[in-house]
Design an enzyme around this catalytic site. Structure first.
Site, PDB file in Angstrom:
ATOM      1  N   TRP A   1       0.823  -1.210   0.000  1.00 51.11           N
ATOM      2  CA  TRP A   1       0.000   0.000   0.000  1.00 51.11           C
ATOM      3  C   TRP A   1       0.850   1.251   0.000  1.00 51.11           C
ATOM      4  CZ3 TRP A   1      -1.916   2.831   4.792  1.00 51.11           C
ATOM      5  CH2 TRP A   1      -1.075   2.619   5.889  1.00 51.11           C
ATOM      6  N   ASP A   2       2.139   1.098   0.305  1.00 48.52           N
ATOM      7  CA  ASP A   2       3.064   2.230   0.286  1.00 48.52           C
ATOM      8  C   ASP A   2       2.997   2.976  -1.043  1.00 48.52           C
ATOM      9  OD1 ASP A   2       3.770   0.098   2.049  1.00 48.52           O
ATOM     10  OD2 ASP A   2       5.746   0.971   2.369  1.00 48.52           O
TER      11      ASP A   2
ATOM     12  N   GLU B   1       0.724  -3.178  13.220  1.00 50.88           N
ATOM     13  CA  GLU B   1       0.620  -4.613  12.969  1.00 50.88           C
ATOM     14  C   GLU B   1       0.789  -5.494  14.202  1.00 50.88           C
ATOM     15  OE1 GLU B   1       3.304  -5.278   9.733  1.00 50.88           O
ATOM     16  OE2 GLU B   1       1.949  -4.377   8.258  1.00 50.88           O
TER      17      GLU B   1
END
Length: 730
Positions: A374-375, A505
């Site tokens: 997603w970076d 996370e």
């Protein structure tokens, strides 16, 4: 906050000042170093392939290419390192420069400079070998900005003695990684403690059918490439020649062990400079015919025929065009160089019409295996969107190109619509290693992140054709995913999203993670907006779930907890993080100023308690501080975070303050957003790019110019000075 009208002025004197400002201060584009023990390599790239730097300028360095991945049995796909192509072996008789410690007394007058304006590196030094023979060395290298398949090295040696010398210019296969058989795709789980072994090695590339031929001033080497596990093909070639050889020069070609080299041996004239050129071409199978080696050979011969000067001039011209768009900072010279380095490295791993995302470390290393996260959508695309919209388009187009794999991934996991993978290779497949398989299954926010980036591209460019042909389908299919991912809570009359791995996370299998629920809600809303705009059918379930999806919020203390279980009260500080600040930016979720401030202050307290963490999220805190008009928080968050990520000597970024995962382009993208959106108050909204908040500059910055940016399809300069913003249409 007040809404300030953008000033549309074009005073001639101001335009002249901006022009001279952009043309002066050339030293601001130079990154320099002498001999240093603590050397983190930078890299040169053109968005298609790259080469890392080395202190000697001639040592074998890692090189990578987009769309070039390997995949061994029971392994995950890995970006494959290319064969060794930049090494130059120089002997002054009995001694080899390549075996010399660059930090020893044998090397003096050392200088290495990366010229970011020209995207080139120059290394110079004097070498005195063990027998006392002295040679002056100068090496210049660039990866062509004008020819995406070509790189060039110029090696100059001036022997200050008359003994025989020799040089070798090889192309050779690399050593196979020692841990190549580590089966991390299916069976290996390192547990919750994350005690992972060293497995960040790249994929392996075989060199096939290598050949060497004599040419007028030297030789030509060319070969086929094939990644060992997957069989991805390509070609590589090098044309080597001496500009001013001695008549006594002996040129030999050596081919052995999946490598070949062009070798020179001759008696130099003392004090005479000899110039050698090594033109290299790397061609992927997607750009070549049946014989990849021949295509590479033809490519390198065409480049060499133009000569060094013309190649470099065309390369400079391309980068000069790129640097017409720039960020100019007055009052903080170091920050100016840092910002330019971030732009430089980001552009080295992206280009228009590639239809490819950017891995976290770009094309610099095999960190995170070269996978796309997603970076690419949330951190690296937005600054490119205003600086180079066509390059940003490649990043969002990658997601359309891989949509079928996202649909397949959803089906495999018993969901509807499109489920974009947590990690993907160039094909868009789910490629997360087994030890992180929980992230692949449960860190679902990436689905909404992809949709959000598609909409951002549309609102910034107004490209309805792109939305109609590509973006809307992604947005609608990802909205369908959430319909199958939510669960109706009949007791509370709402929709929940259960068993999520948070953006933070370490928080696993939580219910109603605030960011995930928020991006899902936005995704559903965007599906409705895009469909209505394009006169497509609106699924009423999108509206129903959107309007009843639970977003955790502590109404009594006015803040967003990390997730539903992170209630206020004793021990709640362990749930403070920067994650919920993503709601304010980039998501721009509507909330009171008090809530926004409380969320930010919790993140700052977490920063004080737990350290800075990953660079990607911390940079956005400064954007929110500026948004709130808090200059003290703005300067605190910058000083507390930025400088700990920079590694010497070339401002390459590490992922955290403590680790050595360098060239972290995710951090570069997020910091550039801090400048572009935080210091200016600009936001990407449904109405396009608007000045939504008052601008605010850090203490040391006296003036900020976003030069030649694309704002609502117009190129302009955005100037912030004295906390006032002026827009000058070009």
């Amino acid at each position: 906050m007040t809404s300030i009208k953008l000033k549309f002025q074009m005073p001639v004197l101001l335009l002249i000042m901006v022009f001279f400002l952009s043309c002066s201060g050339n030293d601001d584009f130079l990154l320099k170093t002498g001999k240093v023990k603590n050397y983190y390599p930078a890299y040169l790239g053109n968005g298609h392939f790259s080469i890392s730097t080395s202190q000697s300028g001639i040592a074998s360095a890692e090189s990578y290419m987009i769309n070039f991945y390997d995949e061994a049995k029971n392994d995950i796909p890995r970006i494959a390192v290319l064969p060794e192509w930049n090494e130059i072996i120089y002997s002054s008789g009995k001694n080899f420069l390549n075996r010399t410690d660059i930090h020893s007394d044998q090397v003096s007058g050392y200088s290495q400079i990366i010229n970011m304006r020209d995207a080139a590196i120059d290394t110079k030094y004097r070498w005195r070998d063990e027998s006392g023979n002295v040679s002056d060395i100068a090496v210049s290298s660039f990866v062509s900005g004008s020819d995406k398949n070509v790189a060039v090295i110029k090696f100059e040696v001036t022997p200050l003695f008359s003994g025989k010398i020799s040089l070798a210019f090889p192309i050779k296969e690399r050593k196979r990684p020692e841990r190549y058989d580590l089966a991390i795709a299916e069976t290996i789980d390192f547990g919750e403690e994350n005690q992972w072994p060293g497995f960040w090695y790249p994929g392996f590339t075989n060199v096939e059918n290598i050949k060497a031929e004599r040419t007028g001033g030297g030789g030509l080497v060319f070969a086929g490439l094939k990644t060992e596990g997957r069989g991805t093909g390509g070609g590589i070639a090098a044309d080597i020649y001496c500009e001013n050889p001695e008549t006594n020069t002996d040129i030999t070609l050596i081919t052995e062990n999946n490598g070949a080299s062009v070798n020179y041996t001759f008696q130099p004239r003392e004090g005479r400079k000899y110039t050698f050129y090594k033109f290299v071409a790397v061609v992927p199978e997607t750009e070549s015919g049946i014989n990849h080696a021949v295509t590479a050979k033809e490519t390198v011969l065409n480049a060499a025929q133009k000569g060094y000067g013309r190649n470099f001039s065309e390369h400079q011209s391309r980068w000069s065009k790129l640097w017409e768009t720039d960020i100019i900072i007055e009052g903080d010279p170091e920050l100016q160089k840092i910002v330019r380095s971030m732009i430089f490295y980001l552009l080295g791993s992206a280009d228009e019409k590639t239809n490819f995302g950017i891995p976290p470390m770009g094309l610099s290393t095999a960190g995170y295996f070269g996978h796309i996260f997603w970076d690419s959508d949330i951190y690296m695309m937005p600054p490119l969107l205003l600086m180079h919209p066509e390059i940003a388009k490649s990043l969002v187009q990658f997601r359309y190109q891989t949509l079928n794999e996202a649909l397949r991934n959803a089906s495999i996991n018993n969901f509807k619509g499109a489920m974009y993978p947590w990690e993907s290779d160039e094909t868009g497949r789910e490629t997360t290693p087994y030890f992180a398989i929980k992230n692949a299954l449960r860190e679902n926010h990436i689905v909404g992140d992809v949709a959000f980036a598609q909409w951002q591209y549309f609102t910034a460019t107004g490209d309805t054709t792109y939305l109609k042909n590509y973006g809307a389908e992604i947005i609608r299919k990802t909205a369908d995913f959430w319909l199958s991912r939510v669960k109706f809570n009949s007791e509370k009359k709402r929709y929940d999203i259960e068993e999520i791995i948070s953006v933070s996370e370490s928080d696993k299998y939580v219910n109603n993670e605030t960011y995930t629920n928020s991006i899902a809600k936005i995704n559903l809303d965007l599906a409705v907006k895009a469909s209505r705009l394009l006169a497509l059918d609106v699924n009423p379930e999108w509206i129903k779930v959107r309007d009843n999806l639970f977003i955790p919020f502590n109404a009594e203390e006015e803040y967003h907890p990390l997730h539903e279980e992170a209630a206020a009260g004793e021990g709640a500080s362990k749930f403070w993080s920067s994650v919920v600040n993503l709601l304010a930016y980039p998501l721009q979720v509507e909330m009171s100023e008090t809530t926004k401030r409380n969320d930010l202050e919790h993140a700052v307290k977490s920063l004080e308690l737990n350290g800075a963490g990953a660079m990607m999220g911390i940079n956005f805190l400064s954007i929110i501080a500026a948004e709130l008009g808090s200059d003290s928080l703005l300067n605190y968050t910058i000083d507390k975070t930025l400088y700990g990520y920079l590694k010497p000597p070339y401002y390459v970024l590490s992922e955290t303050h403590d680790n050595h995962s360098v060239n972290f382009l995710t951090g570069a993208g997020s910091f550039l957003q801090q400048i572009i959106f935080g210091y200016t108050g600009l936001r990407n909204t449904d109405e396009g790019i608007v000045e939504k908040y008052d601008p605010m500059l850090p203490a040391k910055v006296k003036k900020l110019t976003l030069k030649n940016f694309t704002i609502n399809n117009k190129t302009c300069d955005i100037i912030v000075e004295g906390n006032r913003l002026t827009k000058i249409i070009r």
